[in-house]
Design a protein around this motif. Structure first.
Motif, PDB file in Angstrom:
ATOM      1  N   UNK A 218      -0.219  11.444 -15.382  1.00 43.30           N
ATOM      2  CA  UNK A 218      -0.398  12.878 -15.158  1.00 43.30           C
ATOM      3  C   UNK A 218       0.863  13.458 -14.530  1.00 43.30           C
ATOM      4  N   UNK A 219       1.484  14.433 -15.170  1.00 40.35           N
ATOM      5  CA  UNK A 219       2.688  15.034 -14.592  1.00 40.35           C
ATOM      6  C   UNK A 219       2.326  15.868 -13.365  1.00 40.35           C
ATOM      7  N   UNK A 220       3.014  15.618 -12.276  1.00 33.55           N
ATOM      8  CA  UNK A 220       2.702  16.376 -11.069  1.00 33.55           C
ATOM      9  C   UNK A 220       3.667  16.077  -9.957  1.00 33.55           C
ATOM     10  N   UNK A 221       3.436  16.707  -8.839  1.00 34.96           N
ATOM     11  CA  UNK A 221       4.295  16.524  -7.676  1.00 34.96           C
ATOM     12  C   UNK A 221       3.491  16.790  -6.409  1.00 34.96           C
ATOM     13  N   UNK A 222       4.031  16.315  -5.308  1.00 34.61           N
ATOM     14  CA  UNK A 222       3.438  16.561  -4.007  1.00 34.61           C
ATOM     15  C   UNK A 222       4.401  17.328  -3.135  1.00 34.61           C
ATOM     16  N   UNK A 223       3.857  18.202  -2.294  1.00 40.01           N
ATOM     17  CA  UNK A 223       4.686  19.019  -1.415  1.00 40.01           C
ATOM     18  C   UNK A 223       4.181  18.846   0.009  1.00 40.01           C
ATOM     19  N   UNK A 224       5.089  18.598   0.926  1.00 38.80           N
ATOM     20  CA  UNK A 224       4.730  18.501   2.333  1.00 38.80           C
ATOM     21  C   UNK A 224       5.923  18.932   3.165  1.00 38.80           C
ATOM     22  N   UNK A 225       5.638  19.398   4.378  1.00 39.27           N
ATOM     23  CA  UNK A 225       6.700  19.890   5.238  1.00 39.27           C
ATOM     24  C   UNK A 225       7.558  18.759   5.781  1.00 39.27           C
ATOM     25  N   UNK A 226       7.016  17.547   5.818  1.00 37.30           N
ATOM     26  CA  UNK A 226       7.727  16.454   6.466  1.00 37.30           C
ATOM     27  C   UNK A 226       7.743  15.228   5.575  1.00 37.30           C
ATOM     28  N   UNK A 227       8.900  14.660   5.427  1.00 34.16           N
ATOM     29  CA  UNK A 227       9.067  13.456   4.627  1.00 34.16           C
ATOM     30  C   UNK A 227       8.481  12.253   5.361  1.00 34.16           C
ATOM     31  N   UNK A 228       7.893  11.321   4.617  1.00 37.67           N
ATOM     32  CA  UNK A 228       7.346  10.104   5.189  1.00 37.67           C
ATOM     33  C   UNK A 228       8.195   8.896   4.776  1.00 37.67           C
ATOM     34  N   UNK A 229       8.135   7.861   5.592  1.00 31.41           N
ATOM     35  CA  UNK A 229       8.908   6.649   5.288  1.00 31.41           C
ATOM     36  C   UNK A 229       8.475   6.023   3.963  1.00 31.41           C
ATOM     37  N   UNK A 230       7.195   6.118   3.665  1.00 33.04           N
ATOM     38  CA  UNK A 230       6.684   5.454   2.471  1.00 33.04           C
ATOM     39  C   UNK A 230       7.155   6.128   1.186  1.00 33.04           C
ATOM     40  N   UNK A 231       7.638   7.359   1.271  1.00 31.14           N
ATOM     41  CA  UNK A 231       8.097   8.047   0.059  1.00 31.14           C
ATOM     42  C   UNK A 231       9.187   7.243  -0.658  1.00 31.14           C
ATOM     43  N   UNK A 232      10.034   6.572   0.108  1.00 34.29           N
ATOM     44  CA  UNK A 232      11.144   5.839  -0.501  1.00 34.29           C
ATOM     45  C   UNK A 232      10.671   4.639  -1.308  1.00 34.29           C
ATOM     46  N   UNK A 233       9.423   4.216  -1.127  1.00 28.51           N
ATOM     47  CA  UNK A 233       8.917   3.040  -1.819  1.00 28.51           C
ATOM     48  C   UNK A 233       8.386   3.351  -3.212  1.00 28.51           C
ATOM     49  N   UNK A 234       8.154   4.622  -3.506  1.00 28.26           N
ATOM     50  CA  UNK A 234       7.472   4.959  -4.752  1.00 28.26           C
ATOM     51  C   UNK A 234       8.394   4.956  -5.970  1.00 28.26           C
ATOM     52  N   UNK A 235       9.626   5.284  -5.790  1.00 24.09           N
ATOM     53  CA  UNK A 235      10.527   5.377  -6.934  1.00 24.09           C
ATOM     54  C   UNK A 235      10.667   6.802  -7.428  1.00 24.09           C
ATOM     55  N   UNK A 236      11.643   7.047  -8.304  1.00 27.72           N
ATOM     56  CA  UNK A 236      11.952   8.423  -8.738  1.00 27.72           C
ATOM     57  C   UNK A 236      10.880   9.055  -9.615  1.00 27.72           C
TER      58      UNK A 236
END
Length: 751
Positions: free
Chosen positions: A377-395
């Motif tokens: 499913x094409x989509x995205x997430x938006x949040x005010x603050x970046x989390x450490x786990x974001x770097x684990x997901x990939x581009x």
């Protein structure tokens, strides 16, 4: 025939026999509340019939006009029912046969025993054990009429033992006054491998005799279906000498085959199930919420959930956040499973193949976005603050660190669905954003903390719980925005698991301008209520609660299930805001765990409260004794209100402003206090249970590393000293026992 178990039932509320049929309805429709290895059950068809007399060639057929009612509120009766139509509500009157319903789910399935407690009010009158469920279209339809006719012929042809078992009379004949039976065809769905392990049963409910009999069905290689006599059992209600009894009877106990899933051991039926049925039969609490997974196919959901759980379970091992990985990983897996099944069914209804696009507002750790994106499913997430786990997901997982404020620039015209998963301050705005983004935009919200368009939401109807009132408010927002709002209950490890969906509009596209004017009036009306909010008992002068990520288990606003990592923050100078006064989450979240308070202030409050609990006895400032069993003074138990009355108003306001309140401070000082059911008392460490082997290794390790790293409060302050000897107490009895604290995670990484 043998009795697997019997239990006497006390009925002070005079709920029997109606309560018995309500309890049977729970086991019939929602067996997973008792048997945790099941995902649920599906009622595929229902009819009325009568048992044959001895020697009869076939069943006595019901006659006269066949009337049924749609379960959907507001629909009138309709005559007859064809294969694929909705099964009627159960009842004592005539019923036509029915096959598998092929429309998508509108069932009501329960999840846990809180729903089972509402059983007597779910089912209604005797012989009305609940609404038949909806088929999924994933199995060939079995004709209940043919199945029952074949079985009835076998009974009429001489199966005297089975006929006596069904009637519960111990004899092979029935009275002249024939009475009707309610016959149901149901499918039992295991949790794992649901499509390959489904089991079907005929359930015969005899209200006249107070029995319900479960007849498992089996199919041979040639497609012939027959009753599996080895696993036939019956639940029976009897009244004798002013006492009610519920029993479980087994037709052929010597041939009973237990598979450990659908058919458990006889001891489980006679003990566990029987105890639950007896309890449900006399409980009369009414549930405020719809039953679990009522809007999707339960079979498809179970299959998708198991697949995703196996696929993403390793996330628990590498979770870099301070939040509980067990809760957040499996919760997001369950939410993703629900959305994937919901969207698959939506594509089938609309006749399209392109997968829906989405935006998750306040996506927090981003795991839900990662799963949905990975599933196509094409989509995205938006949040005010970046989390450490974001770097684990990939581009391939699109996550954006962007501030969100409801205004003319926060619209998503090309997106199919907006998601609000514990989105806090944004929750009431998501239906508005979806409605104004495009006519085809839909929304899914899972409300948690109670926020209005501005500030906190105040409960105004004392007849409802705060949670139920808030769900009704969000539903009202959706309707004011022009959505048909639907409600469902998810299977997630959370106390707040009710979701709201806006899948369609109540107006045509041409009416957009007038409906948007209606939205504006509604939003402005809520601002007027916000102006009077100081009278709200739940909101003080402090700003809206902020979540803390300083400790695992901390939650915004004290909400037990809110995500500490969610929501967006404002663009301070933004123009075109839809409502002034919106106070979104700050980018840098403040801790609310007493860390910001001076240590002397916290220690002073702890001593003051402990002194009150000990009857005003003055506390030592440097004790050195260990308590003696039988003489150690634990003091009394007081309510939080009584404890608060001992503290000054300024102290309470400071606690509320800095750490969430008195209860938060007391809970954070677990070494000294025990807070349970709104009451406070001194903790007795003799009653503390040691860590069990089944507890997580991380918890055991943390306990070991913290051993003797802090002074024992009781050794220092309590008049009787510590109740434990020094070698047993996890805290240091004097400076000589102190160990250096373990290094923090950051120091460990640096080393």
């Amino acid at each position: 025939m043998a009795e697997a178990g019997r239990v006497a039932v006390r009925d002070p509320g005079a709920l029997l026999p109606d309560g018995f049929w309500a309890a049977v309805a729970v086991w019939l429709e929602r067996p997973q509340v008792a048997n945790k290895r099941l995902c649920g059950a599906r009622l595929e068809a229902r009819r009325s019939a009568a048992l044959p007399r001895t020697g009869a060639r076939g069943p006595r057929q019901s006659t006269g006009p066949e009337r049924e009612e749609r379960a959907t509120e507001g629909h009138g009766p309709e005559e007859g029912r064809l294969l694929g139509q909705r099964p009627p509500e159960a009842g004592p009157g005539p019923r036509s046969s029915a096959g598998l319903e092929e429309s998508q789910g509108r069932r009501h399935k329960g999840e846990d025993e809180r729903e089972a407690a509402a059983a007597p009010l779910l089912a209604g009158a005797p012989g009305r054990p609940g609404e038949a469920g909806v088929g999924e279209g994933d199995l060939p339809a079995w004709d209940l009429d043919s199945l029952w006719d074949d079985f009835s012929r076998s009974l009429g042809g001489g199966s005297q033992d089975m006929l006596a078992f069904l009637t519960g009379s111990g004899a092979g004949s029935q009275s002249e006054a024939q009475h009707q039976l309610d016959v149901v065809l149901r499918t039992v769905i295991p949790k794992r491998n649901p499509l390959s392990a489904l089991r079907r049963e005929i359930v015969v409910q005899d209200v006249h005799n107070g029995t319900v009999t479960f007849l498992p069905l089996e199919e041979d290689d040639k497609g012939n279906v027959s009753v599996q006599l080895s696993n036939v059992y019956q639940i029976q209600l009897r009244h004798s000498e002013e006492q009610w009894f519920i029993s479980v009877l087994i037709f052929c106990p010597e041939r009973w085959h237990s598979d450990g899933i659908v058919y458990p051991k006889l001891t489980w039926l006679g003990e566990e199930l029987l105890a639950k049925l007896a309890r449900w039969a006399v409980e009369s609490r009414k549930s405020e919420f719809k039953r679990t997974l009522s809007l999707v196919s339960i079979v498809k959901y179970s299959q998708v959930y198991q697949e995703l759980k196996d696929k993403y379970k390793d996330m628990v091992k590498v979770w870099p956040e301070v939040t509980d990985p067990e809760k957040f990983v499996y919760e997001d897996v369950a939410i993703a499973s629900y959305l994937l099944v919901l969207w698959e069914e939506e594509r089938a209804e609309r006749g399209v193949t392109a997968k829906q696009s989405f935006v998750d507002l306040g996506c927090g750790n981003g795991l839900l976005v990662h799963i949905l994106s990975s599933e196509g499913h094409p989509g995205r997430g938006i949040d005010v603050r970046r989390r450490k786990i974001w770097d684990m997901y990939g581009p391939q997982t699109r996550l954006e660190e962007v501030a969100i404020t409801p205004n003319d620039r926060t619209l998503f015209p090309d997106v199919d669905w907006l998601i609000g998963n514990h989105s806090d301050e944004l929750t009431p705005w998501i239906p508005v954003i979806a409605a104004r983004s495009s006519y085809s935009c839909r929304f899914f919200v899972l409300p948690c903390c109670f926020f209005d368009f501005v500030g906190k939401h105040c409960r105004r109807q004392s007849g409802k719980t705060q949670y139920r009132g808030y769900l009704d408010f969000i539903s009202e927002v959706g309707r004011a925005c022009g959505f048909r709002v639907e409600e469902d209950c998810l299977r997630i490890p959370s106390t707040r698991r009710v979701c709201l969906l806006g899948k369609s509009r109540t107006y045509p596209p041409a009416g957009e301008a007038s409906v948007d004017a209606q939205r504006t009036r509604y939003i402005n009306s809520r601002q007027g209520r916000a102006a009077s909010r100081p009278s709200c008992p739940d909101e003080g002068p402090a700003p809206p609660p902020r979540g803390s990520t300083d400790q695992p288990g901390s939650h915004p606003g004290g909400c037990p299930d809110s995500r500490p990592d969610s929501q967006g923050a404002p663009d301070a100078g933004a123009d075109g805001r839809w409502l002034s006064g919106f106070r979104p989450r700050e980018k840098a979240e403040r801790g609310r765990n007493c860390a910001a308070l001076p240590r002397e202030f916290v220690d002073g409050v702890v001593v003051q409260v402990a002194q009150r609990l000990l009857g005003g006895k003055r506390l030592d400032t440097g004790g050195s004794r260990s308590g003696t069993v039988g003489t150690w003074n634990r003091g009394e138990s007081l309510s939080l209100a009584e404890v608060a009355g001992e503290l000054g108003g300024e102290t309470l306001r400071r606690l509320k402003r800095e750490c969430g309140g008195l209860q938060t401070l007391l809970r954070n000082n677990r070494q000294v206090f025990e807070v349970l059911n709104g009451r406070v008392r001194i903790r007795d460490w003799r009653q503390e249970k040691p860590l069990q082997e089944k507890q997580l290794e991380a918890k055991r390790r943390a306990s070991s590393e913290a051993f003797k790293t802090r002074l024992c409060w009781f050794f220092v302050h309590h008049p009787d000293g510590c109740v434990l000897p020094a070698h047993c107490c996890p805290f240091a009895h004097g400076p000589g026992e102190l160990r250096p604290p373990p290094p923090t995670r950051k120091k460990q990484q640096h080393l």
